[in-house]
Design a protein around this motif. Structure first.
Motif, PDB file in Angstrom:
ATOM      1  N   ASN A   1       0.802  -1.221   0.000  1.00  0.00           N
ATOM      2  CA  ASN A   1       0.000   0.000   0.000  1.00  0.00           C
ATOM      3  C   ASN A   1       0.839   1.278   0.000  1.00  0.00           C
ATOM      4  O   ASN A   1       0.407   2.318   0.484  1.00  0.00           O
ATOM      5  CB  ASN A   1      -0.956   0.042   1.208  1.00  0.00           C
ATOM      6  N   TYR A   2       2.056   1.190  -0.521  1.00  0.00           N
ATOM      7  CA  TYR A   2       2.894   2.379  -0.529  1.00  0.00           C
ATOM      8  C   TYR A   2       2.330   3.445  -1.476  1.00  0.00           C
ATOM      9  O   TYR A   2       2.535   4.626  -1.274  1.00  0.00           O
ATOM     10  CB  TYR A   2       4.329   2.026  -0.951  1.00  0.00           C
ATOM     11  N   PHE A   3       1.634   3.015  -2.515  1.00  0.00           N
ATOM     12  CA  PHE A   3       1.128   4.004  -3.464  1.00  0.00           C
ATOM     13  C   PHE A   3       0.058   4.893  -2.835  1.00  0.00           C
ATOM     14  O   PHE A   3      -0.187   5.990  -3.285  1.00  0.00           O
ATOM     15  CB  PHE A   3       0.578   3.327  -4.727  1.00  0.00           C
ATOM     16  N   THR A   4      -0.574   4.425  -1.771  1.00  0.00           N
ATOM     17  CA  THR A   4      -1.580   5.250  -1.102  1.00  0.00           C
ATOM     18  C   THR A   4      -0.934   6.175  -0.077  1.00  0.00           C
ATOM     19  O   THR A   4      -1.546   7.134   0.371  1.00  0.00           O
ATOM     20  CB  THR A   4      -2.616   4.368  -0.376  1.00  0.00           C
ATOM     21  N   LYS A   5       0.308   5.874   0.300  1.00  0.00           N
ATOM     22  CA  LYS A   5       0.967   6.664   1.330  1.00  0.00           C
ATOM     23  C   LYS A   5       1.757   7.833   0.764  1.00  0.00           C
ATOM     24  O   LYS A   5       2.076   8.773   1.490  1.00  0.00           O
ATOM     25  CB  LYS A   5       1.924   5.777   2.136  1.00  0.00           C
ATOM     26  N   THR A   6       2.149   7.764  -0.473  1.00  0.00           N
ATOM     27  CA  THR A   6       3.050   8.763  -1.008  1.00  0.00           C
ATOM     28  C   THR A   6       2.441   9.585  -2.129  1.00  0.00           C
ATOM     29  O   THR A   6       1.785   9.057  -3.019  1.00  0.00           O
ATOM     30  CB  THR A   6       4.349   8.112  -1.521  1.00  0.00           C
ATOM     31  N   ARG A   7       2.685  10.878  -2.056  1.00  0.00           N
ATOM     32  CA  ARG A   7       2.204  11.780  -3.108  1.00  0.00           C
ATOM     33  C   ARG A   7       2.993  11.573  -4.397  1.00  0.00           C
ATOM     34  O   ARG A   7       2.675  12.159  -5.417  1.00  0.00           O
ATOM     35  CB  ARG A   7       2.354  13.231  -2.653  1.00  0.00           C
ATOM     36  N   GLY A   8       4.030  10.754  -4.340  1.00  0.00           N
ATOM     37  CA  GLY A   8       4.830  10.536  -5.534  1.00  0.00           C
ATOM     38  C   GLY A   8       4.218   9.544  -6.502  1.00  0.00           C
ATOM     39  O   GLY A   8       4.642   9.450  -7.652  1.00  0.00           O
ATOM     40  N   TYR A   9       3.186   8.807  -6.062  1.00  0.00           N
ATOM     41  CA  TYR A   9       2.634   7.769  -6.925  1.00  0.00           C
ATOM     42  C   TYR A   9       2.033   8.368  -8.192  1.00  0.00           C
ATOM     43  O   TYR A   9       1.188   9.252  -8.156  1.00  0.00           O
ATOM     44  CB  TYR A   9       1.562   6.965  -6.186  1.00  0.00           C
ATOM     45  N   GLY A  10       2.485   7.886  -9.346  1.00  0.00           N
ATOM     46  CA  GLY A  10       1.955   8.342 -10.623  1.00  0.00           C
ATOM     47  C   GLY A  10       2.312   9.774 -10.978  1.00  0.00           C
ATOM     48  O   GLY A  10       1.734  10.362 -11.893  1.00  0.00           O
ATOM     49  N   LEU A  11       3.292  10.332 -10.291  1.00  0.00           N
ATOM     50  CA  LEU A  11       3.646  11.728 -10.482  1.00  0.00           C
ATOM     51  C   LEU A  11       4.109  12.020 -11.907  1.00  0.00           C
ATOM     52  O   LEU A  11       3.810  13.067 -12.470  1.00  0.00           O
ATOM     53  CB  LEU A  11       4.754  12.112  -9.479  1.00  0.00           C
ATOM     54  N   LEU A  12       4.846  11.083 -12.500  1.00  0.00           N
ATOM     55  CA  LEU A  12       5.382  11.269 -13.849  1.00  0.00           C
ATOM     56  C   LEU A  12       4.789  10.223 -14.790  1.00  0.00           C
ATOM     57  O   LEU A  12       5.487   9.643 -15.619  1.00  0.00           O
ATOM     58  CB  LEU A  12       6.913  11.177 -13.822  1.00  0.00           C
ATOM     59  N   ALA A  13       3.490  10.010 -14.668  1.00  0.00           N
ATOM     60  CA  ALA A  13       2.822   8.962 -15.444  1.00  0.00           C
ATOM     61  C   ALA A  13       2.965   9.165 -16.945  1.00  0.00           C
ATOM     62  O   ALA A  13       2.980   8.203 -17.715  1.00  0.00           O
ATOM     63  CB  ALA A  13       1.341   8.903 -15.061  1.00  0.00           C
ATOM     64  N   HIS A  14       3.112  10.432 -17.396  1.00  0.00           N
ATOM     65  CA  HIS A  14       3.204  10.717 -18.831  1.00  0.00           C
ATOM     66  C   HIS A  14       4.628  10.577 -19.364  1.00  0.00           C
ATOM     67  O   HIS A  14       4.847  10.724 -20.564  1.00  0.00           O
ATOM     68  CB  HIS A  14       2.684  12.131 -19.111  1.00  0.00           C
ATOM     69  N   TRP A  15       5.591  10.300 -18.486  1.00  0.00           N
ATOM     70  CA  TRP A  15       6.976  10.145 -18.930  1.00  0.00           C
ATOM     71  C   TRP A  15       7.256   8.681 -19.279  1.00  0.00           C
ATOM     72  O   TRP A  15       6.760   7.774 -18.602  1.00  0.00           O
ATOM     73  CB  TRP A  15       7.939  10.534 -17.804  1.00  0.00           C
ATOM     74  N   PRO A  16       8.104   8.426 -20.283  1.00  0.00           N
ATOM     75  CA  PRO A  16       8.599   7.059 -20.490  1.00  0.00           C
ATOM     76  C   PRO A  16       9.446   6.648 -19.286  1.00  0.00           C
ATOM     77  O   PRO A  16      10.142   7.468 -18.689  1.00  0.00           O
ATOM     78  CB  PRO A  16       9.474   7.181 -21.752  1.00  0.00           C
ATOM     79  N   LYS A  17       9.388   5.362 -18.942  1.00  0.00           N
ATOM     80  CA  LYS A  17      10.100   4.920 -17.739  1.00  0.00           C
ATOM     81  C   LYS A  17      11.605   5.181 -17.837  1.00  0.00           C
ATOM     82  O   LYS A  17      12.252   5.529 -16.843  1.00  0.00           O
ATOM     83  CB  LYS A  17       9.838   3.434 -17.490  1.00  0.00           C
ATOM     84  N   LYS A  18      12.170   5.030 -19.032  1.00  0.00           N
ATOM     85  CA  LYS A  18      13.612   5.242 -19.155  1.00  0.00           C
ATOM     86  C   LYS A  18      14.004   6.683 -18.832  1.00  0.00           C
ATOM     87  O   LYS A  18      15.097   6.944 -18.332  1.00  0.00           O
ATOM     88  CB  LYS A  18      14.096   4.850 -20.560  1.00  0.00           C
ATOM     89  N   GLN A  19      13.069   7.619 -19.119  1.00  0.00           N
ATOM     90  CA  GLN A  19      13.358   9.015 -18.797  1.00  0.00           C
ATOM     91  C   GLN A  19      13.237   9.269 -17.297  1.00  0.00           C
ATOM     92  O   GLN A  19      13.963  10.083 -16.738  1.00  0.00           O
ATOM     93  CB  GLN A  19      12.395   9.933 -19.566  1.00  0.00           C
ATOM     94  N   ILE A  20      12.340   8.542 -16.640  1.00  0.00           N
ATOM     95  CA  ILE A  20      12.225   8.653 -15.187  1.00  0.00           C
ATOM     96  C   ILE A  20      13.495   8.120 -14.530  1.00  0.00           C
ATOM     97  O   ILE A  20      14.040   8.725 -13.599  1.00  0.00           O
ATOM     98  CB  ILE A  20      10.993   7.882 -14.673  1.00  0.00           C
ATOM     99  N   VAL A  21      13.985   6.983 -15.022  1.00  0.00           N
ATOM    100  CA  VAL A  21      15.225   6.405 -14.501  1.00  0.00           C
ATOM    101  C   VAL A  21      16.382   7.376 -14.718  1.00  0.00           C
ATOM    102  O   VAL A  21      17.236   7.558 -13.836  1.00  0.00           O
ATOM    103  CB  VAL A  21      15.515   5.051 -15.160  1.00  0.00           C
ATOM    104  N   LEU A  22      16.421   8.028 -15.889  1.00  0.00           N
ATOM    105  CA  LEU A  22      17.475   8.999 -16.181  1.00  0.00           C
ATOM    106  C   LEU A  22      17.416  10.172 -15.202  1.00  0.00           C
ATOM    107  O   LEU A  22      18.449  10.637 -14.710  1.00  0.00           O
ATOM    108  CB  LEU A  22      17.331   9.517 -17.618  1.00  0.00           C
TER     109      LEU A  22
END
Length: 488
Positions: free
Chosen positions: A251-272
């Motif tokens: 249930n970490y996604f319910t605890k953090t405001r960071g969940y889905g924050l960059l949903a429109h970004w490709p994952k490789k760009q998030i990792v970068l």
């Protein structure tokens, strides 16, 4: 948008240097002597290359052109009229080599925004000059105008903008610059936690990130909730919004405001993005524990206003409850938390003046980092009470000399005479700074019986001069106190 990290065009620095040399030597008749040419190549051009590349997005900005003109005039001694024309040709050479920045910004206030942001968050003028390439003389004038404006607005109170701008102490200052400065000051009243936002903007600028400052702060806030529990890959999933079994199960996604924050970004760009934050030591990977992530002190400070009040409330509410396990529950709020956040929670609890929280502090001894424990020792001195006396009486015997120093200082602040013998014993501590602080704290206890011990310290051969000075000052205060009591 595919590119989330915008690198500066350093790969074209050599080409830019050649173009600038051509501008100086061929188009402007350049230096004739070998010495002057060497100065141009070794000093002037490298400085200009750095300044132009750093400010790539300002090549068409009129304010930046004024700053570049000031740089040529004040830093390299070109006459004002000459510098103005040369600045135009230098910018043309830069644009021909670097092209147009995808982040080009022609708003005249933007270069000033960078200067005032850095000044506000604590950078000194030489640091600002080093990071921006702007001439220190220009920065100094800018700073003085802003300080003068601050003084005027403080004197005038709620006066209108027109009245402020017409003030005689601001006569001769650039009106547009003054309007910008007034606008900048007003933002602190309009925007919540604007100081932290400025720090985020500075991070974004220095790292060349393409992310909104508010989102960067939210990212840090989200990571804080799950520190030491996620790797880069798992955090990238959270920011992307991928509901893996691990996430939903805990249930970490319910605890953090960071969940889905960059949903429109490709994952490789998030990792970068995360890799850039790691490289800049804003987030830290623990190689000894499966490379789980935590916030650095600098990143943690950005979220202090967002998380500290809530955590302080939680500590207080838990301690005030009737729960049998209220001590363990309250300590759990601070134990294992990011040290920078824990320190600020302690400061907030002290600010609220609730001496009851010392029960929590007492239970945390040796269960928190040294940084947090030092803050606890300080807090005990501020809040006082029986639990504080107990904790400080142990802390002054700690094997760590810095803890003993803080304990002496805290005892002096409390000025409780029950500390007398502990401080007298500390006068024989092997560390000079502990002895010095013990001597100074004895002055606060106002007990004349300490005089003979101080006299021994003053006359001790080979004693540290700072310790003897503290002993003499305390002796003088105690003698004065003794005389006053005798007269009464």
């Amino acid at each position: 948008m595919d590119i989330k990290v915008q690198p500066k065009p350093w790969d074209r620095a050599e080409s830019l240097a050649l173009a600038l040399e051509k501008t100086f030597t061929e188009e402007w008749g350049g230096p004739k002597s070998a010495l002057a040419l060497a100065y141009l190549r070794d000093t002037v051009i490298p400085e200009l290359v750095f300044c132009l590349i750093t400010n790539w997005h300002f090549l068409d900005n009129q304010t930046f052109r004024q700053i570049l003109t000031a740089k040529l005039n004040t830093q390299f001694a070109y006459p004002p009229v000459f510098a103005e024309g040369l600045a135009g040709d230098v910018l043309m050479a830069a644009k021909s080599v670097l092209g147009v920045s995808p982040l080009a910004n022609n708003h005249p206030w933007q270069p000033w925004e960078i200067i005032l942001r850095m000044f506000t968050i604590g950078y000194r003028l030489p640091e600002i000059a080093q990071k921006t390439g702007y001439p220190e003389t220009y920065l100094d004038i800018f700073k003085k105008i802003y300080q003068q404006l601050q003084a005027v607005t403080q004197d005038l109170g709620q006066a209108s903008e027109e009245v402020v701008l017409a003030h005689r102490d601001l006569a001769g200052s650039d009106i547009q610059m003054l309007r910008f400065m007034l606008d900048f000051r007003a933002r602190f009243e309009v925007f919540h936690n604007y100081f932290e936002r400025l720090q985020a903007e500075q991070i974004i600028m220095e790292l060349g990130l393409e992310i909104d400052p508010d989102n960067l702060i939210r990212l840090f806030e989200g990571l804080f909730e799950i520190e030491k529990q996620v790797t880069v890959a798992r955090l990238a999933d959270i920011l992307k919004g991928a509901k893996s079994a691990w996430l939903t199960g805990e249930n970490y996604f319910t605890k953090t405001r960071g969940y889905g924050l960059l949903a429109h970004w490709p994952k490789k760009q998030i990792v970068l993005l995360l890799e850039h934050l790691l490289a800049a030591n804003l987030i830290i990977s623990d190689a000894n524990h499966d490379h789980v992530l935590s916030l650095s002190e600098k990143a943690a400070r950005l979220i202090v206003p967002l998380v500290v009040p809530r955590l302080a409330d939680e500590v207080q509410n838990t301690l005030r409850s009737k729960a049998r396990d209220k001590i363990s529950r309250s300590t759990a709020v601070l134990q294992g938390k990011n040290p920078e956040i824990a320190v600020h929670v302690i400061r907030e609890l002290v600010r609220r003046g609730d001496a009851g929280v010392v029960m929590c502090f007492k239970a945390l001894q040796r269960r928190v980092s040294k940084k947090v424990f030092l803050q606890i020792v300080w807090a005990c001195g501020q809040l006082g009470g029986k639990d504080a006396i107990s904790l400080l009486s142990k802390a002054i015997l700690d094997r760590d000399s810095l803890v003993r120093v803080r304990a002496c200082q805290a005892m002096g602040h409390m000025a409780d005479q029950s500390f007398y013998f502990a401080l007298i014993n500390a006068l024989e501590d092997p560390v000079a700074l502990v002895r010095e602080q013990a001597a100074r704290s004895l002055a606060k206890l106002k007990m004349p019986s300490a005089l003979k011990h101080l006299e021994q310290l003053i006359n001790k051969i080979g004693e540290d001069p700072q310790v003897q000075r503290a002993a003499r000052e305390t002796k003088a205060l105690l003698l004065k106190e003794k005389e006053q009591k005798e007269q009464e």
